[in-house]
Design an enzyme around this catalytic site. Sequence first.
Site, PDB file in Angstrom:
ATOM      1  N   GLY A   1      -3.740  74.673 -15.401  1.00  0.00           N
ATOM      2  CA  GLY A   1      -2.732  74.608 -16.461  1.00  0.00           C
ATOM      3  C   GLY A   1      -1.612  73.643 -16.138  1.00  0.00           C
ATOM      4  N   ASP A   2      -1.237  73.541 -14.868  1.00  0.00           N
ATOM      5  CA  ASP A   2      -0.192  72.596 -14.456  1.00  0.00           C
ATOM      6  C   ASP A   2      -0.695  71.162 -14.486  1.00  0.00           C
ATOM      7  OD1 ASP A   2       1.919  74.387 -13.948  1.00  0.00           O
ATOM      8  OD2 ASP A   2       1.122  74.866 -11.976  1.00  0.00           O
ATOM      9  N   ILE A   3      -1.812  70.917 -13.821  1.00  0.00           N
ATOM     10  CA  ILE A   3      -2.286  69.543 -13.690  1.00  0.00           C
ATOM     11  C   ILE A   3      -2.780  69.019 -15.037  1.00  0.00           C
ATOM     12  CG2 ILE A   3      -4.031  68.074 -12.605  1.00  0.00           C
ATOM     13  CD1 ILE A   3      -3.702  69.724 -10.079  1.00  0.00           C
TER      14      ILE A   3
END
Length: 404
Positions: free
Chosen positions: A178-180
Amino acid sequence: MTQGGTRPLDGIRVLALEQMQALPYATQLLARLGAEVVKVEPPSGDSGRGSLPAMTDPEGRRVGATFLRNNLGKSSVCIDLKNPRGRELVLEMAPRFDVIAENSKAGAMARLGLGYSDIAAVHPAGIYVSVSGFGNTVPTPYGDWPAFAPIVEAMSGIYEMKRTGDEPPRPAPVGALGDIGAALFATIGILAALRHRETTGRGQYVDIAMFDAMIAMTDVVTNFWSMGLRDGDVGPLIMHGFRAKDGWFVLQVAREQHFAKLADLIGRPEWKDDPRLATRQGWVENLETLLRPAIEDWAAGFGKVEACDRLGRAGIAAGPCLSDAEVVADPHVKARNMLVELPRTDGVEQPVLIPGNPVRLSDAAPAADGRPPWLGEHTDLVLERELGLGPAELAELHAGKIIS
């Protein structure tokens, strides 16, 4: 391949009011492509510094793994944005940067007086970037929710798609997709906005929602549902793990010509004429009773890498399931310099390993990653350079705990 002496984003300047991973990964990628990134941290530091595992910096302060792997080659400036004078410093610096980026909870920067309209008022050509759980520009029922990677991953449907029976959902062990994913879409948005500014002279607002990014990254969830598949069904194909002599490998066979190659390779040419295996659905229905025993009997004579090498040479896609130590020692990873060694500053011999830059450009100088900055390491230097502040003014700001 030739490599020039410059990088594509040389001359681009980024002022990043960032924390944790979703935006810092994006700005680190921009830095690796040549941008100068000045990171603005609160006096307590980016919350990623407090993550575990961690090492200590030369001052004995903890620096967590999340921070270490997302902040190569940046400068660190500590400013208290809750102080009116701290906000003024950011507004004064903003016109000197091409990109102003933040990843606070939706609306937080606007409440501080550092939202898009505030920056645009002093810097109309600036590109303002927000990365948040659910976005800033469109009303959403989740607008007030905090979000980390596993939260939006769960909401994308991929956990439920892969859950079986009554077992609980299993978040990804590293919780970084979800971050990357959001970081990559933010990077694309920034590059597009820079190109748009070249032709129009205007800046704009790049608004990235982590949830949106995960809907895009897990496209099969909604696409397969719309085409009639339910309960995690991904359609009739072989996409499973099989055991070799020393571990596991994953094999994908989704076309008839590849199934025929597999049958020949493992010594089961009769499969090509077996009515039970005449369709892709037949492969799935007979996977455990017929295909798996034969494939694993063949693979038992090889290590997992050798089995995949033989499959690959036959035109069949397969890859070994590598352990962490095997990834570190992998010859492909070494050949492409995909692990950067960061020497530790606390006496531990094993360096911290950070993934390298996966973007390869034939006519650009390779990135020379600088270490992550220590907390507030460049505060005085940056404020002197950008705003012309002298020793007395800097001392006054330090005394007032506006900078540190």
